[in-house]
Design an enzyme around this catalytic site. Structure first.
Site, short mmCIF file in Angstrom:
data_model
loop_
_atom_site.label_atom_id
_atom_site.label_comp_id
_atom_site.label_asym_id
_atom_site.label_seq_id
_atom_site.Cartn_x
_atom_site.Cartn_y
_atom_site.Cartn_z
N SER A 133 0.60 -1.10 0.07
CA SER A 133 -0.02 0.11 -0.05
C SER A 133 0.95 1.13 0.12
CB SER A 133 -0.99 0.00 1.35
OG SER A 133 -1.57 1.30 1.37
N TYR A 146 -3.20 -0.58 9.67
CA TYR A 146 -3.26 -1.09 8.12
C TYR A 146 -2.06 -0.83 7.63
CZ TYR A 146 -4.60 -0.89 3.36
OH TYR A 146 -4.48 -1.14 2.01
#
Length: 250
Positions: A133, A146
């Site tokens: 990410s 996350y």
């Protein structure tokens, strides 16, 4: 169906929604034989894809699922590990349950599926595609755990790229900025006023178009390339598919 991936045997985890669904469509459209997994979201009806239920957080279930997928296709050439989840988490207000959930869902599941795929691929070689990410590169004040798990996925991907290269098993991580259910959850989390700020940030931070990409049109062709022979001399990279938002290595 003919296409650039004709004869390729591909397993897609989390294939019933989001990036996984886009991967299934792109890869089957390119001629690959695809087995895909689902967990909570039901698979679409009337598909040529073979669907297998699996909770990828369960190591034994993953081993059985990968064996079943390889048995169905007569082997395994590519794993697209798209199962994962975005969840908010503001530093200073993060619980042990928040950490456990995201580590299990994003990191442990990646390790389980990668290792199970490797056990099949090690005899003939193969390609593993994981999802990191951009938030792990830039940091995220509202989704810190996350971001941490996705940073760990990138480190894991580089590690297996080195560890398994002698057996011709390569590994790539992608950092996409495309419209997904996770992006919708982010908008819900920040609320109407926050969405205005978010949209302004996206407009100024993504040079190509000022908006999140489309999973099918912008990410799908990249997955087809990475699943094919043209990427055979690539491994261990984090590749941003984000309209220029992160510009890795700049």
């Amino acid at each position: 169906m003919s296409g650039p991936l004709q004869g390729r045997r591909v397993l897609v985890t989390g294939g019933a929604s989001g990036i996984g669904a886009a991967a299934v469509a792109a890869l089957t459209g390119a001629g690959a034989t695809v087995v895909a997994t689902y967990h909570r979201a039901p698979p679409p009806a009337g598909s040529d894809v073979t669907w297998l239920p699996c909770d990828v957080r369960d190591a034994a279930a993953v081993d059985a699922m990968v064996d079943a997928a390889a048995g169905t296709m007569g082997g395994l050439d590519v794993l697209v590990n798209a199962a994962g989840l975005w969840q908010p988490g503001i530093p200073g207000a993060i619980t042990a349950e928040d950490i456990d959930f995201l580590v299990d869902t994003n990191l442990k599941a990646t390790i389980f599926t990668n290792q199970a795929a490797y056990r099949v691929m090690r005899t003939e070689g193969g390609r593993i595609i994981n999802f990191g990410s951009g938030e792990a590169v830039m940091g995220s004040p509202i989704a810190a755990v996350y971001a941490a798990t996705k940073g760990a996925v990138t480190a894991w991907t580089r590690s297996i790229a080195r560890a398994w290269a002698a057996e011709k098993v390569s590994a790539i991580a992608l950092a996409p900025a495309v419209q997904t259910p996770g992006a919708d959850r982010l908008r819900d989390f920040v609320g109407p006023e926050g969405v205005k700020v978010l949209d302004e940030q996206i407009a100024t931070s993504i040079p190509l178009g000022g908006a999140l990409g489309d999973p099918a049109d912008d990410l799908g062709p990249v997955l087809v390339f990475l699943a094919g022979e043209g990427s055979r001399f690539m491994t261990g990279q984090l590749i941003a598919v984000d309209g220029g938002m992160v510009m890795l290595g700049a």
